[in-house]
Design an enzyme around this catalytic site. Structure first.
Site, PDB file in Angstrom:
ATOM      1  N   LYS A 277       0.846  -1.198   0.000  1.00  0.00           N
ATOM      2  CA  LYS A 277       0.000   0.000   0.000  1.00  0.00           C
ATOM      3  C   LYS A 277       0.885   1.253   0.000  1.00  0.00           C
ATOM      4  O   LYS A 277       1.655   1.466   0.928  1.00  0.00           O
ATOM      5  CB  LYS A 277      -0.921  -0.014   1.223  1.00  0.00           C
ATOM      6  CG  LYS A 277      -1.857  -1.217   1.249  1.00  0.00           C
ATOM      7  CD  LYS A 277      -2.750  -1.238   2.475  1.00  0.00           C
ATOM      8  CE  LYS A 277      -1.970  -1.418   3.749  1.00  0.00           C
ATOM      9  NZ  LYS A 277      -2.833  -1.698   4.920  1.00  0.00           N
TER      10      LYS A 277
ATOM     11  N   THR B 294      -8.390   9.802   8.068  1.00  0.00           N
ATOM     12  CA  THR B 294      -8.113   8.530   7.394  1.00  0.00           C
ATOM     13  C   THR B 294      -7.918   7.383   8.381  1.00  0.00           C
ATOM     14  O   THR B 294      -7.360   6.345   8.020  1.00  0.00           O
ATOM     15  CB  THR B 294      -6.855   8.668   6.525  1.00  0.00           C
ATOM     16  OG1 THR B 294      -5.758   9.121   7.347  1.00  0.00           O
ATOM     17  CG2 THR B 294      -7.072   9.664   5.396  1.00  0.00           C
TER      18      THR B 294
ATOM     19  N   GLY C  26      -8.330   4.087  10.165  1.00  0.00           N
ATOM     20  CA  GLY C  26      -8.998   2.841   9.827  1.00  0.00           C
ATOM     21  C   GLY C  26      -8.839   2.390   8.391  1.00  0.00           C
ATOM     22  O   GLY C  26      -9.446   1.395   7.986  1.00  0.00           O
ATOM     23  N   THR C  27      -8.011   3.073   7.601  1.00  0.00           N
ATOM     24  CA  THR C  27      -7.893   2.709   6.182  1.00  0.00           C
ATOM     25  C   THR C  27      -7.364   1.288   5.994  1.00  0.00           C
ATOM     26  O   THR C  27      -7.865   0.536   5.157  1.00  0.00           O
ATOM     27  CB  THR C  27      -6.982   3.689   5.431  1.00  0.00           C
ATOM     28  OG1 THR C  27      -5.760   3.845   6.170  1.00  0.00           O
ATOM     29  CG2 THR C  27      -7.639   5.036   5.277  1.00  0.00           C
ATOM     30  N   GLY C  28      -6.328   0.918   6.748  1.00  0.00           N
ATOM     31  CA  GLY C  28      -5.737  -0.404   6.571  1.00  0.00           C
ATOM     32  C   GLY C  28      -6.687  -1.527   6.940  1.00  0.00           C
ATOM     33  O   GLY C  28      -6.821  -2.519   6.206  1.00  0.00           O
ATOM     34  N   CYS C  29      -7.366  -1.384   8.067  1.00  0.00           N
ATOM     35  CA  CYS C  29      -8.348  -2.385   8.492  1.00  0.00           C
ATOM     36  C   CYS C  29      -9.471  -2.500   7.472  1.00  0.00           C
ATOM     37  O   CYS C  29      -9.916  -3.601   7.120  1.00  0.00           O
ATOM     38  CB  CYS C  29      -8.943  -2.006   9.847  1.00  0.00           C
ATOM     39  SG  CYS C  29      -7.732  -1.717  11.153  1.00  0.00           S
TER      40      CYS C  29
END
Length: 263
Positions: free
Chosen positions: A173, A206, A208-211
């Site tokens: 990412k 932003t 919580g983007t990875g989860c």
């Protein structure tokens, strides 16, 4: 019955990341979300104030209760915190015939550590080999491999380093890259390569983007999509969620998991 997806992760009391973000994402994408809680955090828009890990036997009992009775069509892992929990989850995944998305959570959006240094070898040697897709961000790539991505061209080197630990696919990412007007990610299995690009939103909210992205990938896999198609759809979903991110408290707000349902 909708497809069944299990998240194995920590709780975010602010509701933006962790188990809470996972279940919101799964609901928005039309699958039935189930959970195994690994840790409780005291967390808000300003950061993580405390972390309490659950014992391995509690994690094992939750997992077996869900998988043995209900079943599962995809599993997503997030915050595992300690070597003991990483190894417990890796052992459970070895006995589960379903695709696995591993989000190797190392630090929070605010820079708070969520994975013990002593657990890194367990992630490399026990967890990543179980992954259908691993979804590290650039900080997690550096933490796990020592590869520091500065330019887009470095993402291939990062992918090779993560793939050497055994996942079938890796999604590097690139949202933390400091340059460019696009958020660029690289999905590869070492031979098949997919570059995913989306406009970079001017939005600081932003959390919580990875989860959210990992849960969206798991939801797509549970619905029978190929890895490239599941990741493409997940990228589209999380890009919209970032664009609709909103202020919450006095710090960094969350992405909006329900953005598709807003007027």
């Amino acid at each position: 019955m909708p497809p069944l997806v299990l998240t194995v992760a920590g709780s975010d009391s602010g509701g933006g990341a962790g188990i809470q973000a996972d279940l919101k994402t799964m609901l928005a994408l039309g699958v039935h979300g189930m959970s195994v809680l690994t840790a409780v955090t005291a967390q808000n828009s300003r950061g993580v104030q405390g972390v309490w890990e659950l014992p391995a036997e509690a994690v094992r009992a939750q997992y077996r209760a869900v998988v043995d009775d209900i079943g599962v069509q995809a599993v997503k892992t997030g915050m595992l915190a300690t070597a003991a929990l990483v190894e417990t989850v890796a052992e459970l995944l070895a006995d589960t015939a379903a695709p696995v998305v591993v989000d190797p959570v190392g630090v929070s959006k605010h820079g708070d550590p969520l994975l013990a240094e002593s657990a890194l070898d367990s992630v490399r040697q026990r967890l990543l080999p179980r992954a259908t897709v691993a979804t590290p961000n650039l900080d997690e790539v550096a933490q796990l491999t020592g590869v520091h991505v500065v330019h887009e061209s470095d993402m291939r080197t990062a992918a090779e380093a993560i793939l050497s630990y055994g996942p079938e696919w890796v999604l590097i990412k690139g949202g933390h890259l400091a340059t460019g007007q696009e958020a660029v990610d690289l999905l590869t299995d070492g031979s098949d390569e997919h570059w995913l690009r989306a406009p970079r939103h001017d939005n600081r909210h932003t959390h919580g983007t990875g989860c959210t992205l990992a849960s969206a990938v798991a939801s797509g896999l549970a619905q029978g999509l190929t890895v490239p198609e599941a990741v493409r759809q997940a990228k589209e979903y999380v890009t919209g969620a970032i664009g609709a991110g909103f202020a919450l408290g006095s710090g960094i707000g969350p992405v909006d998991h329900g953005w598709r349902f807003r007027p």
